[in-house]
Design a protein around this motif. Structure first.
Motif, short mmCIF file in Angstrom:
data_model
loop_
_atom_site.label_atom_id
_atom_site.label_comp_id
_atom_site.label_asym_id
_atom_site.label_seq_id
_atom_site.Cartn_x
_atom_site.Cartn_y
_atom_site.Cartn_z
N TRP A 149 -5.84 19.94 -15.07
CA TRP A 149 -5.79 20.83 -13.85
C TRP A 149 -6.95 21.76 -13.55
N LYS A 150 -7.39 21.61 -12.23
CA LYS A 150 -8.37 22.62 -11.82
C LYS A 150 -7.86 23.44 -10.53
N CYS A 151 -8.45 24.49 -10.50
CA CYS A 151 -7.91 25.63 -9.35
C CYS A 151 -9.10 25.64 -8.50
N SER A 152 -8.94 25.42 -7.29
CA SER A 152 -9.93 25.68 -5.96
C SER A 152 -10.09 27.28 -6.03
N ARG A 153 -8.93 28.03 -6.00
CA ARG A 153 -8.80 29.45 -5.96
C ARG A 153 -9.89 29.85 -7.22
N ILE A 154 -9.65 29.69 -8.41
CA ILE A 154 -10.64 30.03 -9.29
C ILE A 154 -12.03 29.61 -9.10
N TRP A 155 -12.22 28.63 -8.45
CA TRP A 155 -13.65 28.14 -8.01
C TRP A 155 -14.32 29.14 -7.05
N GLY A 156 -13.39 29.70 -6.05
CA GLY A 156 -13.95 30.44 -5.00
C GLY A 156 -14.18 32.02 -5.71
N ALA A 157 -13.16 32.38 -6.60
CA ALA A 157 -13.12 33.50 -7.37
C ALA A 157 -14.62 33.48 -8.35
N TYR A 158 -14.88 32.45 -8.80
CA TYR A 158 -16.07 32.62 -9.57
C TYR A 158 -17.45 32.83 -8.76
N ALA A 199 -9.85 39.99 -11.47
CA ALA A 199 -11.19 40.59 -10.78
C ALA A 199 -12.17 39.79 -10.57
N ASN A 200 -12.62 39.71 -9.25
CA ASN A 200 -13.69 38.38 -9.24
C ASN A 200 -15.14 39.24 -9.45
N ARG A 201 -15.22 40.70 -9.32
CA ARG A 201 -16.54 41.21 -9.66
C ARG A 201 -16.87 40.74 -11.19
N SER A 202 -15.78 40.91 -12.07
CA SER A 202 -16.59 40.81 -13.58
C SER A 202 -15.69 39.66 -14.14
N GLY A 203 -14.92 38.90 -13.44
CA GLY A 203 -14.04 37.89 -13.93
C GLY A 203 -12.93 38.14 -14.73
N ARG A 204 -12.75 39.60 -14.87
CA ARG A 204 -11.51 39.99 -15.84
C ARG A 204 -10.20 39.67 -15.25
N PHE A 205 -9.32 39.44 -16.35
CA PHE A 205 -7.74 38.98 -15.96
C PHE A 205 -7.15 40.37 -15.15
N ALA A 206 -6.16 40.09 -14.44
CA ALA A 206 -5.32 40.73 -13.94
C ALA A 206 -4.06 40.69 -14.30
N ARG A 219 -21.73 33.28 -14.69
CA ARG A 219 -22.43 34.24 -13.54
C ARG A 219 -21.64 35.10 -12.98
N LEU A 220 -21.96 36.20 -12.60
CA LEU A 220 -21.33 37.07 -11.46
C LEU A 220 -21.94 36.80 -10.39
N SER A 221 -21.24 36.86 -9.24
CA SER A 221 -21.46 36.23 -7.76
C SER A 221 -21.39 37.19 -6.94
N TYR A 222 -22.29 37.56 -5.99
CA TYR A 222 -22.29 38.64 -4.97
C TYR A 222 -22.56 37.66 -3.57
N VAL A 223 -21.76 37.87 -2.64
CA VAL A 223 -21.99 36.89 -1.45
C VAL A 223 -22.74 37.98 -0.31
N GLY A 232 -17.50 41.48 -0.03
CA GLY A 232 -16.54 41.37 -1.13
C GLY A 232 -15.06 41.89 -0.77
N ILE A 233 -14.23 41.91 -1.59
CA ILE A 233 -12.72 42.39 -1.43
C ILE A 233 -12.89 44.12 -1.99
N ASP A 234 -12.46 44.88 -0.90
CA ASP A 234 -12.40 46.30 -1.39
C ASP A 234 -10.80 46.93 -0.63
#
Length: 663
Positions: free
Chosen positions: A116-125, A337-344, A550-554, A572-574
């Protein structure tokens, strides 16, 4: 049908459980749970909606593909689809269901996440929002998520209130509103189409296989869950209710108020006692208790503080989420936390559990387990405080097992010093010294020993280490509680100055990263800053970490900060909103360090994946192991250094326990 290589899936479901409160595992476990609609695209072809509620089920080829790990299954928030399909297959098509894991592992009731793969994770990455509606809007899709969806979900997916108009029914079925049902099927189809558009749009920004592997480990941990002691949970809730009733009676007697929990009524009563207060928040009440006010007012405020303690909500969350085998599942969100990729944390939120400081923790826990309210009330000054400190202890290993809890020592400080080349900190770690003493020694140019010579300076080294590592100044020291610890206002700026003078390589690293980010955004030129690679590509700013992630900034741009100087901004999300965020070197360094610390924890998870990891909190792993397991063996594995940071000095410490606790 051609050989199935890929499925893109979206489900619409019904359950009387409240999904947001209990999580998908308890939601799908309910006997009344059903899959209503199964929207699916096979090999990127036209989406087909199977109306399961009306008897139209997917063909056998699709059911077989659900358990074939060579077939990629895609969904937005794929854990929902995978868990729901696990339960549905077990109930309705047991011949097609295949579990995974060891025979004694509690994951065996779920489909293997490997396929399984998750497109939400793809977006968050790639730095995008976690909401399907928001990601569609941000990427400017032609086909957006249908806005009527929320109303349709409310109508068909949850119980309804019986009324005369609806004939007293408690649930809406397709036959009750054929027009709405037709629109619901269109909504289901559209969600699959939007999910497929995400895949198409992000195909040039792939998620590395190593990160998908981490996602699959995350799903394994969520599937396994963590066992709860039901007696502790249920009795804590009962005892809390008795305590609250007793506190309310005491407050009513002391104040004469009908509802002492009312902010307005309590403020009026305080004013009548000659005590004015703008807010009854924790900090304001704590400050007031330190002032010269009448003792009877202090007594009322202390009782009200106990009444307001919300620790029981954690027990209620456990009770709500607990599956039939008494395990809480779905406690962790990958890439939360998609700025660092940490778990929530989710549901019970293990990331913010109160610490335990009771010396007789086991005795207090036994009283709760025996439902002995009278003894708790007699022996402890504040029953709500005891219940708060016992929350962790409600999590237990399964019979015949124990917990090994292992965590990294000063992981962020170690990573920051390593990346910046701050030799005095690295050398102090190599000598096994106390970090805060070593920092204070460097700041004040004199030996500092905990509980020894110049020991009073250790607190300044500690607060400076915690507050100043990412560019923090006087405001950061105050936010960390410097004034509450007894430091004076006039001491704060000198502490900041001393820390920065003692850590010149870290300060230089901030501004080297700042310059590299500005260069990438302004001139589209890449830079290597130590072990990180910073570059601009197709409207994105990327920071490649040592692990390769990679860390990503839009949509990065050059803006102006409050001082009128150039700075980098990005989308980003704030505070739950998608908006432009201002940043600078030290903040990017914080993202980098926390991102690297996260990668190190995931490296440890990979090395320990054959053990029963049941949870993780920040930089700590909670592992369910046989009684004969050597704790140090676990810590040694966790303390292994990844080959992408070969000379980093890691240290993992641990302890054993028969219920979760802070050592």
């Amino acid at each position: 049908m051609d050989k199935i290589r890929k499925l893109s899936i979206d489900l619409e479901t019904y359950s009387p459980e409240e999904l947001k409160k209990c999580g998908v595992y308890k939601y799908a476990e309910n006997p009344e749970f059903e899959i209503l609609l199964f929207g699916v695209s096979v090999n990127d072809s036209e989406v087909v909606v199977y109306d399961i509620a009306c008897g139209n089920e997917p063909p056998d080829e699709i059911l077989e593909a659900l358990t074939d790990n060579s077939v990629e299954k895609w969904a937005y928030n794929a854990s929902f689809e995978r868990v729901c399909l696990s339960v549905w297959l077990r109930r309705h098509h047991p011949g097609f269901f295949k579990g995974y894991g060891a025979p004694d592992d509690s994951v065996k009731g779920y489909l293997d996440p490997t396929g399984w793969k998750c497109s939400r994770i793809w977006g968050a990455y790639n730095g995008l929002p976690l909401s399907l509606e928001m990601i569609g809007a941000v990427l400017g899709f032609e086909q957006q998520k249908l806005k009527e969806g929320k109303d349709l979900i409310r109508y068909f997916c949850s119980p309804c209130k019986p009324t005369k108009v609806n004939g007293g029914r408690t649930r809406n079925l397709p036959k009750d509103a054929p027009d709405k049902w037709a629109l619901f099927k269109k909504y289901n189809k559209r969600d699959v189409e939007v999910e497929m558009q995400i895949q198409k749009r992000l195909k040039n920004y792939p998620v590395p296989d190593s990160v998908w592997d981490e996602y699959h480990i995350d799903q394994l941990i969520n599937d396994r869950g963590i066992l709860c002691d039901t007696a502790v949970v249920e009795n804590a809730i009962r005892i809390d209710a008795l305590t609250k009733a007793d506190l309310m009676r005491q407050l009513q007697r002391l104040t004469g108020l009908e509802n002492p929990n009312s902010v307005a009524q309590m403020k009026d009563w305080l004013a009548q006692q000659g005590v004015a207060i703008d807010s009854l928040g924790k900090k304001e009440v704590a400050a007031l208790l330190n002032e010269d006010i009448p003792e009877h007012v202090k007594q009322v405020l202390r009782l009200r503080q106990m009444l307001a303690k919300s620790s029981v909500k954690k027990y209620q969350a456990m009770q709500t989420a607990m599956c039939s085998d008494h395990r809480c599942r779905g406690m962790f969100q990958f890439y939360g936390a998609n700025r660092s990729g940490r778990f929530a944390g989710r549901i019970v939120q293990l990331q913010n559990l109160p610490q335990n400081h009771l010396l007789d923790l086991e005795e207090a826990r036994d009283l709760v387990k025996r439902n002995d309210y009278a003894a708790l009330d007699l022996l402890y000054g504040s029953v709500p405080q005891v219940l708060s400190e016992l929350i962790r202890t409600a999590f237990i290993p399964k019979p015949g097992m124990k917990f090994v809890v292992s965590d990294y020592s000063s992981i962020e400080a170690r990573v920051l010093a390593y990346l910046a080349g701050e030799t005095h900190t690295i050398e102090s770690f190599a000598r096994g010294e106390d970090l805060y003493c070593a920092t204070a020694s460097a700041m004040f140019h004199k030996p500092v020993v905990k509980h020894g010579i110049n020991g009073e300076l250790r607190q300044k080294g500690k607060i400076a280490t915690l507050a100043c590592g990412y560019g923090g100044s006087v405001g950061a020291l105050k936010a960390m509680g410097a004034l509450d610890m007894g430091l004076k206002e006039e001491e704060l700026q000198p502490i900041v100055n001393a820390w920065r003078e003692a850590n010149p390589h870290i300060v230089k690293y901030w501004w080297d990263v700042d310059a590299a980010v500005m260069k990438a955004v302004k001139l589209h030129l890449p830079s290597q800053v130590g072990l990180v690679y910073i570059y601009y590509q197709s409207g994105m700013l990327f920071i490649k970490l040592p692990s390769g992630r990679r860390l990503s900034y839009v949509q990065p741009r050059i803006g102006q900060n409050q001082f009128g100087n150039d700075c980098v901004t990005y989308m980003g999300i704030d505070q739950q909103h998608w908006e432009r965020i201002e940043s600078y070197g030290p903040k990017f360094v914080e993202n980098i360090v926390q991102g690297v610390a996260r990668d190190i924890l995931c490296f440890a998870m990979k090395n320990l994946r054959d053990r029963f990891i049941v949870g993780h909190v920040h930089d700590e792993l909670i592992i369910e192991v046989p009684m004969e397991t050597n704790m140090q063996e676990i810590c040694d594995i966790m303390g292994q250094t990844p080959d992408w940071m070969p000379s980093l000095l890691l240290r993992a410490d641990g302890y054993e326990c028969m219920f979760y606790q802070k050592d």
